[in-house]
Scaffold this active site. Structure first.
Site, mmCIF file in Angstrom:
data_model
loop_
_atom_site.group_PDB
_atom_site.id
_atom_site.type_symbol
_atom_site.label_atom_id
_atom_site.label_comp_id
_atom_site.label_asym_id
_atom_site.label_seq_id
_atom_site.Cartn_x
_atom_site.Cartn_y
_atom_site.Cartn_z
ATOM 1 N N TYR A 132 56.618 -47.003 32.778
ATOM 2 C CA TYR A 132 55.828 -46.493 31.653
ATOM 3 C C TYR A 132 55.368 -47.598 30.723
ATOM 4 C CZ TYR A 132 57.402 -41.727 32.708
ATOM 5 O OH TYR A 132 57.626 -40.523 33.289
ATOM 6 N N ARG A 156 90.737 -40.591 4.113
ATOM 7 C CA ARG A 156 89.973 -39.696 4.973
ATOM 8 C C ARG A 156 90.658 -38.327 4.904
ATOM 9 N NH1 ARG A 156 88.924 -41.480 11.172
ATOM 10 N NH2 ARG A 156 91.002 -40.630 11.470
ATOM 11 N N MET A 200 64.195 -40.683 32.131
ATOM 12 C CA MET A 200 65.182 -39.618 31.998
ATOM 13 C C MET A 200 66.154 -39.606 33.183
ATOM 14 S SD MET A 200 64.643 -35.539 31.494
ATOM 15 C CE MET A 200 63.678 -35.616 30.007
ATOM 16 N N LYS A 216 90.701 -38.266 22.862
ATOM 17 C CA LYS A 216 89.548 -37.658 22.192
ATOM 18 C C LYS A 216 88.264 -38.168 22.863
ATOM 19 C CE LYS A 216 89.478 -41.294 18.748
ATOM 20 N NZ LYS A 216 90.181 -41.852 17.623
HETATM 21 C C1 LIG Z 1 91.232 -42.742 17.919
HETATM 22 C C2 LIG Z 1 92.534 -42.692 17.248
HETATM 23 C C3 LIG Z 1 93.605 -43.452 17.743
HETATM 24 C C4 LIG Z 1 93.469 -44.402 18.919
HETATM 25 O O1 LIG Z 1 92.731 -45.532 18.555
HETATM 26 P P1 LIG Z 1 92.501 -46.754 19.577
HETATM 27 O O2 LIG Z 1 91.991 -47.847 18.730
HETATM 28 O O3 LIG Z 1 91.501 -46.279 20.561
HETATM 29 O O4 LIG Z 1 93.818 -47.056 20.194
HETATM 30 C C5 LIG Z 1 94.831 -43.300 17.107
HETATM 31 N N1 LIG Z 1 94.979 -42.477 16.047
HETATM 32 C C6 LIG Z 1 93.966 -41.744 15.542
HETATM 33 C C7 LIG Z 1 94.209 -40.852 14.374
HETATM 34 C C8 LIG Z 1 92.713 -41.835 16.124
HETATM 35 O O5 LIG Z 1 91.708 -41.126 15.619
#
Ligand SMILES: *Cc1c(COP(=O)(O)O)cnc(C)c1O
Length: 388
Positions: free
Chosen positions: A279, A134, A327, A35
């Site tokens: 700046y 969640r 920037m 992700k």
């Molecule tokens: C991000 C995530 C992981 C991985 O987490 P890490 O701490 O980066 O290993 C695993 N499961 C879910 C549902 C996540 O959102």
């Protein structure tokens, strides 16, 4: 023209995977969590590299990320969406056998409707509520879910049963996580009692996979550790303390950052005492200084919060960032570096022989950058994979 580039080190990635497998064993599947555009590494470049290193299971947050995996994968990996899907793309998801989490009726019923139309199966992972509060189905909701599963065997394939812990990287959460694990076990028993076979059971992210063997089940979802970082100092200490005595606790540990970020010096000038740099009246020169300009700025993801507050590596020496990050560029103090010239390499993140600047999720020391910055590196900056 690009003013900086990102390098992905395949050897380091292999090392990290080997290290993780050594701890969790070879029977447990590693799902590579990508992700946040592979935690800033870029899915497009990261996925083919990971596949060459033996990964064939990827966890993404949304269908957008699943598209990118599908497009750039050289194999036929399992893709699992842990978060958002939209009905707009549900046909694509089903036709491409993309697996996804189900944590409410609405999602299941919508997907089922499309699956029937397509005469295909949806491949789902049921996420259950164990205490993160969640997303996740509760105990009371399950019997009705089981009925739907039984009645729609032609269109639903149950691929997994899963949950997510509320911060396994911190020992302060130990009791809460333990309660979650026990509650999860009850769900597993309940599935068995109802003769619902859920194939893969998974719960652990990096931290739990390392520190709590009982949470590994059939698969672990590894994010941060595969990129070469400990989830927290506590997890690192936990691992160190479990290692056989006689090992130097400060010896290099077998995780190595996959990503580094480089640019080149664009301009050098000397600035006299009592002048200001860049700046505003932010940086006053107290002794004559040699200043270099680096063509990277906050539009590239080099955060403005690093103004006066970070270092780069030039010719194997740390050089301090001075003044405000602009920037498209920032300035560094080169006064102490001899023979430095325009075009010399600047390491924003990475390692020269003795010095290193790292991203880190937990440490604020001067040569660590906040992990959030990693996910903000501009996607347009080219990624180059090196074998070593
Ligand atoms: C991000 C995530 C992981 C991985 O987490 P890490 O701490 O980066 O290993 C695993 N499961 C879910 C549902 C996540 O959102």
């Amino acid at each position: 023209m690009y003013t900086s580039r990102i390098i992905l080190n395949k050897e380091n990635y292999k090392k990290n995977l080997k290290f993780i497998s050594k701890i969790i064993g070879t029977k447990v599947i590693i799902s590579s969590v990508i992700k946040g555009d592979a935690y800033g590494h870029s899915i497009k470049s990261f996925v083919p590299m990971a596949e060459e290193c033996g990964i064939n299971h990827f966890s993404v947050f949304s269908e957008d990320e699943a598209f990118v995996v599908k497009k750039y994968s050289k194999g036929n990996p399992t893709i699992m969406i842990m978060g958002a899907i939209s009905s707009k793309n549900i046909n694509w998801i089903i036709e491409n056998d993309i697996e996804f989490y189900v944590f409410n009726y609405q999602r299941l019923l919508t997907a089922l409707k499309f699956a029937k139309r397509l005469k295909k199966k949806i491949k789902i992972h049921i996420e259950v509520e164990t205490g993160l509060n969640r997303t996740g189905l509760s105990e009371e909701e399950l019997p009705q879910f089981f009925d739907i599963l039984r009645e729609n065997k032609k269109n639903i394939e149950l691929k997994g049963l899963c949950t997510h812990f509320a911060g396994a990287e911190s020992i302060a959460n130990y009791y809460r996580i333990k309660k979650q694990r026990i509650r999860f076990k009850k769900y597993i028993d309940f599935f068995e009692k109802n003769k619902i076979n859920c194939k893969l059971i998974h719960a652990a992210s990096s931290a739990a996979a390392i520190t709590m063997p009982k949470t590994r089940f059939d698969m672990v979802r590894v994010g941060i550790m595969q990129y070469g970082f400990w989830p927290s100092a506590e997890v690192q200490m936990f691992y160190m303390s479990k290692r056989k005595s006689g090992i130097d606790p400060l010896a290099p540990v077998l995780l190595a950052p996959v990503l580094s970020w480089e640019s080149k010096i664009m301009s050098i000038k000397s600035v006299n005492k009592s002048e200001y740099i860049g700046y505003s009246n932010n940086y006053l020169v107290s002794n004559k200084m040699k200043i270099g300009t680096v063509p990277v700025g906050y539009s590239d993801g080099y955060s403005r919060t690093l103004s006066d507050n970070s270092y780069v590596i030039i010719k194997n020496k740390l050089a301090k960032v001075v003044g405000i990050i602009n920037m498209n560029l920032f300035q560094v103090d080169l006064t102490h570096i001899e023979d430095v010239k325009i075009g010399d390499k600047v390491i924003l993140v990475g390692k020269d022989s003795d010095v290193e600047i790292k991203f880190n999720s937990f440490d604020e020391r001067k040569n660590f950058l906040n992990y959030e910055i990693l996910t903000k590196i501009d996607k347009k900056i080219p990624r180059k994979i090196i074998e070593n």
